[in-house]
Design a protein around this motif. Structure first.
Motif, PDB file in Angstrom:
ATOM      1  N   ARG A 214       0.842  -1.206   0.000  1.00 34.90           N
ATOM      2  CA  ARG A 214       0.000   0.000   0.000  1.00 34.90           C
ATOM      3  C   ARG A 214       0.867   1.242   0.000  1.00 34.90           C
ATOM      4  O   ARG A 214       1.941   1.250   0.609  1.00 34.90           O
ATOM      5  N   PRO A 215       0.371   2.335  -0.628  1.00 36.67           N
ATOM      6  CA  PRO A 215       1.087   3.611  -0.499  1.00 36.67           C
ATOM      7  C   PRO A 215       1.206   3.959   0.983  1.00 36.67           C
ATOM      8  O   PRO A 215       0.295   3.643   1.758  1.00 36.67           O
ATOM      9  N   PRO A 216       2.310   4.590   1.384  1.00 33.95           N
ATOM     10  CA  PRO A 216       2.550   4.829   2.814  1.00 33.95           C
ATOM     11  C   PRO A 216       1.404   5.538   3.528  1.00 33.95           C
ATOM     12  O   PRO A 216       1.057   5.169   4.651  1.00 33.95           O
ATOM     13  N   ALA A 217       0.775   6.532   2.883  1.00 31.96           N
ATOM     14  CA  ALA A 217      -0.297   7.273   3.575  1.00 31.96           C
ATOM     15  C   ALA A 217      -1.462   6.337   3.888  1.00 31.96           C
ATOM     16  O   ALA A 217      -2.059   6.387   4.971  1.00 31.96           O
ATOM     17  N   GLU A 218      -1.761   5.455   2.930  1.00 35.38           N
ATOM     18  CA  GLU A 218      -2.861   4.504   3.134  1.00 35.38           C
ATOM     19  C   GLU A 218      -2.485   3.497   4.228  1.00 35.38           C
ATOM     20  O   GLU A 218      -3.290   3.199   5.119  1.00 35.38           O
ATOM     21  N   ALA A 219      -1.253   2.980   4.156  1.00 32.64           N
ATOM     22  CA  ALA A 219      -0.793   2.015   5.165  1.00 32.64           C
ATOM     23  C   ALA A 219      -0.836   2.655   6.552  1.00 32.64           C
ATOM     24  O   ALA A 219      -1.284   2.039   7.527  1.00 32.64           O
ATOM     25  N   ASP A 220      -0.389   3.887   6.626  1.00 35.86           N
ATOM     26  CA  ASP A 220      -0.369   4.618   7.895  1.00 35.86           C
ATOM     27  C   ASP A 220      -1.784   4.737   8.470  1.00 35.86           C
ATOM     28  O   ASP A 220      -2.019   4.465   9.658  1.00 35.86           O
ATOM     29  N   ALA A 221      -2.743   5.098   7.603  1.00 38.05           N
ATOM     30  CA  ALA A 221      -4.120   5.280   8.070  1.00 38.05           C
ATOM     31  C   ALA A 221      -4.713   3.953   8.553  1.00 38.05           C
ATOM     32  O   ALA A 221      -5.386   3.907   9.593  1.00 38.05           O
ATOM     33  N   VAL A 222      -4.450   2.874   7.802  1.00 34.86           N
ATOM     34  CA  VAL A 222      -4.981   1.558   8.192  1.00 34.86           C
ATOM     35  C   VAL A 222      -4.421   1.154   9.552  1.00 34.86           C
ATOM     36  O   VAL A 222      -5.152   0.718  10.452  1.00 34.86           O
ATOM     37  N   VAL A 223      -3.098   1.305   9.712  1.00 37.68           N
ATOM     38  CA  VAL A 223      -2.465   0.869  10.962  1.00 37.68           C
ATOM     39  C   VAL A 223      -2.969   1.701  12.140  1.00 37.68           C
ATOM     40  O   VAL A 223      -3.307   1.161  13.199  1.00 37.68           O
ATOM     41  N   ARG A 224      -3.066   2.999  11.948  1.00 39.59           N
ATOM     42  CA  ARG A 224      -3.545   3.851  13.052  1.00 39.59           C
ATOM     43  C   ARG A 224      -4.983   3.496  13.451  1.00 39.59           C
ATOM     44  O   ARG A 224      -5.304   3.421  14.637  1.00 39.59           O
ATOM     45  N   ARG A 225      -5.832   3.281  12.431  1.00 37.62           N
ATOM     46  CA  ARG A 225      -7.234   2.952  12.749  1.00 37.62           C
ATOM     47  C   ARG A 225      -7.313   1.621  13.497  1.00 37.62           C
ATOM     48  O   ARG A 225      -7.942   1.510  14.550  1.00 37.62           O
ATOM     49  N   LEU A 226      -6.628   0.597  12.947  1.00 37.29           N
ATOM     50  CA  LEU A 226      -6.683  -0.722  13.593  1.00 37.29           C
ATOM     51  C   LEU A 226      -6.061  -0.692  14.986  1.00 37.29           C
ATOM     52  O   LEU A 226      -6.557  -1.344  15.906  1.00 37.29           O
ATOM     53  N   ALA A 227      -4.976   0.078  15.141  1.00 38.47           N
ATOM     54  CA  ALA A 227      -4.314   0.160  16.459  1.00 38.47           C
ATOM     55  C   ALA A 227      -5.249   0.807  17.472  1.00 38.47           C
ATOM     56  O   ALA A 227      -5.356   0.347  18.622  1.00 38.47           O
ATOM     57  N   ALA A 228      -5.943   1.865  17.043  1.00 37.63           N
ATOM     58  CA  ALA A 228      -6.866   2.548  17.959  1.00 37.63           C
ATOM     59  C   ALA A 228      -8.022   1.613  18.331  1.00 37.63           C
ATOM     60  O   ALA A 228      -8.407   1.517  19.513  1.00 37.63           O
ATOM     61  N   GLU A 229      -8.563   0.895  17.328  1.00 36.15           N
ATOM     62  CA  GLU A 229      -9.675  -0.031  17.606  1.00 36.15           C
ATOM     63  C   GLU A 229      -9.221  -1.184  18.500  1.00 36.15           C
ATOM     64  O   GLU A 229      -9.943  -1.620  19.385  1.00 36.15           O
ATOM     65  N   CYS A 230      -8.021  -1.667  18.221  1.00 37.36           N
ATOM     66  CA  CYS A 230      -7.471  -2.773  19.014  1.00 37.36           C
ATOM     67  C   CYS A 230      -7.274  -2.329  20.464  1.00 37.36           C
ATOM     68  O   CYS A 230      -7.656  -3.041  21.399  1.00 37.36           O
ATOM     69  N   ALA A 231      -6.698  -1.136  20.645  1.00 39.77           N
ATOM     70  CA  ALA A 231      -6.472  -0.619  22.001  1.00 39.77           C
ATOM     71  C   ALA A 231      -7.807  -0.427  22.718  1.00 39.77           C
ATOM     72  O   ALA A 231      -7.965  -0.799  23.887  1.00 39.77           O
ATOM     73  N   ALA A 232      -8.790   0.127  22.001  1.00 34.23           N
ATOM     74  CA  ALA A 232     -10.111   0.367  22.614  1.00 34.23           C
ATOM     75  C   ALA A 232     -10.735  -0.958  23.061  1.00 34.23           C
ATOM     76  O   ALA A 232     -11.372  -1.026  24.121  1.00 34.23           O
ATOM     77  N   GLY A 233     -10.528  -2.012  22.262  1.00 31.39           N
ATOM     78  CA  GLY A 233     -11.076  -3.335  22.591  1.00 31.39           C
ATOM     79  C   GLY A 233     -10.526  -3.888  23.894  1.00 31.39           C
ATOM     80  O   GLY A 233     -11.119  -4.763  24.513  1.00 31.39           O
ATOM     81  N   THR A 234      -9.356  -3.396  24.312  1.00 29.69           N
ATOM     82  CA  THR A 234      -8.783  -3.866  25.577  1.00 29.69           C
ATOM     83  C   THR A 234      -8.839  -2.749  26.626  1.00 29.69           C
ATOM     84  O   THR A 234      -8.137  -2.804  27.634  1.00 29.69           O
ATOM     85  N   GLY A 235      -9.655  -1.730  26.346  1.00 31.77           N
ATOM     86  CA  GLY A 235      -9.879  -0.661  27.319  1.00 31.77           C
ATOM     87  C   GLY A 235      -8.717   0.307  27.465  1.00 31.77           C
ATOM     88  O   GLY A 235      -8.569   0.952  28.500  1.00 31.77           O
ATOM     89  N   ARG A 236      -7.871   0.411  26.441  1.00 33.06           N
ATOM     90  CA  ARG A 236      -6.710   1.311  26.524  1.00 33.06           C
ATOM     91  C   ARG A 236      -6.858   2.451  25.532  1.00 33.06           C
ATOM     92  O   ARG A 236      -7.511   2.297  24.500  1.00 33.06           O
ATOM     93  N   PRO A 237      -6.197   3.586  25.805  1.00 31.61           N
ATOM     94  CA  PRO A 237      -6.272   4.693  24.848  1.00 31.61           C
ATOM     95  C   PRO A 237      -5.497   4.381  23.563  1.00 31.61           C
ATOM     96  O   PRO A 237      -4.598   3.540  23.562  1.00 31.61           O
ATOM     97  N   ALA A 238      -5.851   5.065  22.479  1.00 35.20           N
ATOM     98  CA  ALA A 238      -5.158   4.872  21.198  1.00 35.20           C
ATOM     99  C   ALA A 238      -3.691   5.270  21.351  1.00 35.20           C
ATOM    100  O   ALA A 238      -3.387   6.268  22.008  1.00 35.20           O
ATOM    101  N   PRO A 239      -2.776   4.485  20.747  1.00 34.16           N
ATOM    102  CA  PRO A 239      -1.357   4.855  20.851  1.00 34.16           C
ATOM    103  C   PRO A 239      -1.070   6.146  20.111  1.00 34.16           C
ATOM    104  O   PRO A 239      -1.683   6.440  19.088  1.00 34.16           O
ATOM    105  N   GLY A 240      -0.141   6.938  20.625  1.00 32.24           N
ATOM    106  CA  GLY A 240       0.214   8.206  19.986  1.00 32.24           C
ATOM    107  C   GLY A 240       1.015   7.988  18.715  1.00 32.24           C
ATOM    108  O   GLY A 240       1.547   6.895  18.496  1.00 32.24           O
TER     109      GLY A 240
END
Ligand SMILES: Cc1ncc(COP(=O)(O)O)c(C=O)c1O
Length: 325
Positions: A214-240
């Protein structure tokens, strides 16, 4: 309580790459051996599959529907994981390059039913997976539809757990705290889970995702979204954002390693015995080597994600003739 199956043999080893370090004259390098997760050549994909199959079992699903490119490592891993958990499996794939069928053959050997789309476009697969699952529901099956690579917030939890595993290994003195972790990035679930998981540990390592498709901007957006959702699923804030970076390694195209990337993979093979595939490993490892050669400070941790079936399929054919002595 979740019936999450145990597929991977964890923790995977962390090994010093001292011969590689000597060859490069660089900072300390360590390898996280997720090529050794131990379940059917699944590599990094054994981790998300434990969570995805656990969820399918909790919801009494009887059929796993997923897909991937013709040389996807996720496809056979998912097919085999489904079977050992007692589910049937159907795979949606696209016409491949014609040089590799090992992964698909493995999926078929596991008993998966394979559906081939007309178009070679991999971005059509997830819709086709959802449509196939909907059809099977109408027919009375109880399918679970999993997108390419198993990269959902739930699947990413497997890699959030891997971050905790690494922190334990650092805590036990098995390796020094890494300054940088380098990992191949495809559908994004592995990097996203790591990012979410690292934020929950005391480790201050930066994470570098080497984007192969994936182009870097797209990869970046996917990873950030999934990381935030993953963190939320375990009751933690989204990583910075401060500890995360993505680099473009698409080069000549998906699955096509450049001469430099092949040379880096060859160096990994001859110094540390690492089997690095053209699609993921060679590209990610080459980026780690490039930074180490440029004098980056260590310790650097290269996260070996597997892909071993592809390595074997892409080895040049050898004639069975020795040299005369
Ligand atoms: C060998 C290997 N490494 C890395 C990746 C990338 O992982 P992700 O799709 O979670 O970004 C994959 C994905 O299939 C893979 O098979």
């Amino acid at each position: 309580m979740s019936t999450r199956p145990q597929l991977a043999a964890l923790p995977t080893p962390v090994l010093p790459a001292d011969r590689l370090r000597a060859a490069l004259g660089c900072a300390p390098v360590w390898i996280k051996r997720d090529d050794l997760t131990g379940f059917a050549l699944a590599g990094n994909k054994a981790r998300p599959l434990e969570y995805l199959l656990g969820d399918a079992l909790d919801r009494s699903r009887d059929l796993l529907v997923t897909g991937g490119g013709a040389d996807s490592n996720f496809v056979p891993a998912a097919a085999l994981a489904a079977r050992v958990c007692g589910l049937d499996c159907e795979i949606v794939t696209v016409p491949g390059t014609g040089r590799d069928g090992t992964n698909l053959r493995l999926a078929r050997a596991a008993g998966a039913r394979v559906h081939l789309l007309d178009s070679p476009r991999r971005d059509r697969i997830d819709d086709a997976v959802a449509e196939l699952a909907a059809r099977r529901t109408v027919e009375g099956r109880r399918p679970v539809a999993i997108p390419r690579g198993g990269s959902t917030a739930l699947g990413a939890r497997g890699f959030a757990r891997a971050a905790a595993e690494l922190a334990d290994q650092v805590g036990a003195g098995l390796l020094p705290a890494p300054g940088l972790i380098v990992i191949a990035l495809g559908s994004g679930g592995s990097a996203a889970g790591l990012l979410a998981g690292l934020a929950a540990t005391g480790l201050g390592a930066r994470l570098l995702g080497v984007s192969v498709s994936r182009p870097p901007a797209e990869a970046d957006a996917v990873v950030r979204r999934l990381a935030a959702e993953c963190a939320a699923g375990t009751g933690r804030p989204a990583p910075g954002p401060e500890r995360w970076e993505v680099v473009d390694a698409r080069g000549a195209g998906f699955g096509i390693a450049s001469d430099t990337e092949r040379a880096a993979a060859g160096l990994g093979l001859r110094t540390e015995g690492l089997l690095l595939d053209d699609t993921y490993g060679a590209k990610a490892f080459a980026e780690a080597v490039r930074r180490l050669r440029a004098g980056i400070e260590g310790p650097v941790l290269y996260w070996h994600t597997g892909g071993v079936a592809s390595v074997l399929a892409h080895l040049p054919a050898a004639e069975n003739r020795g040299e005369r002595s």
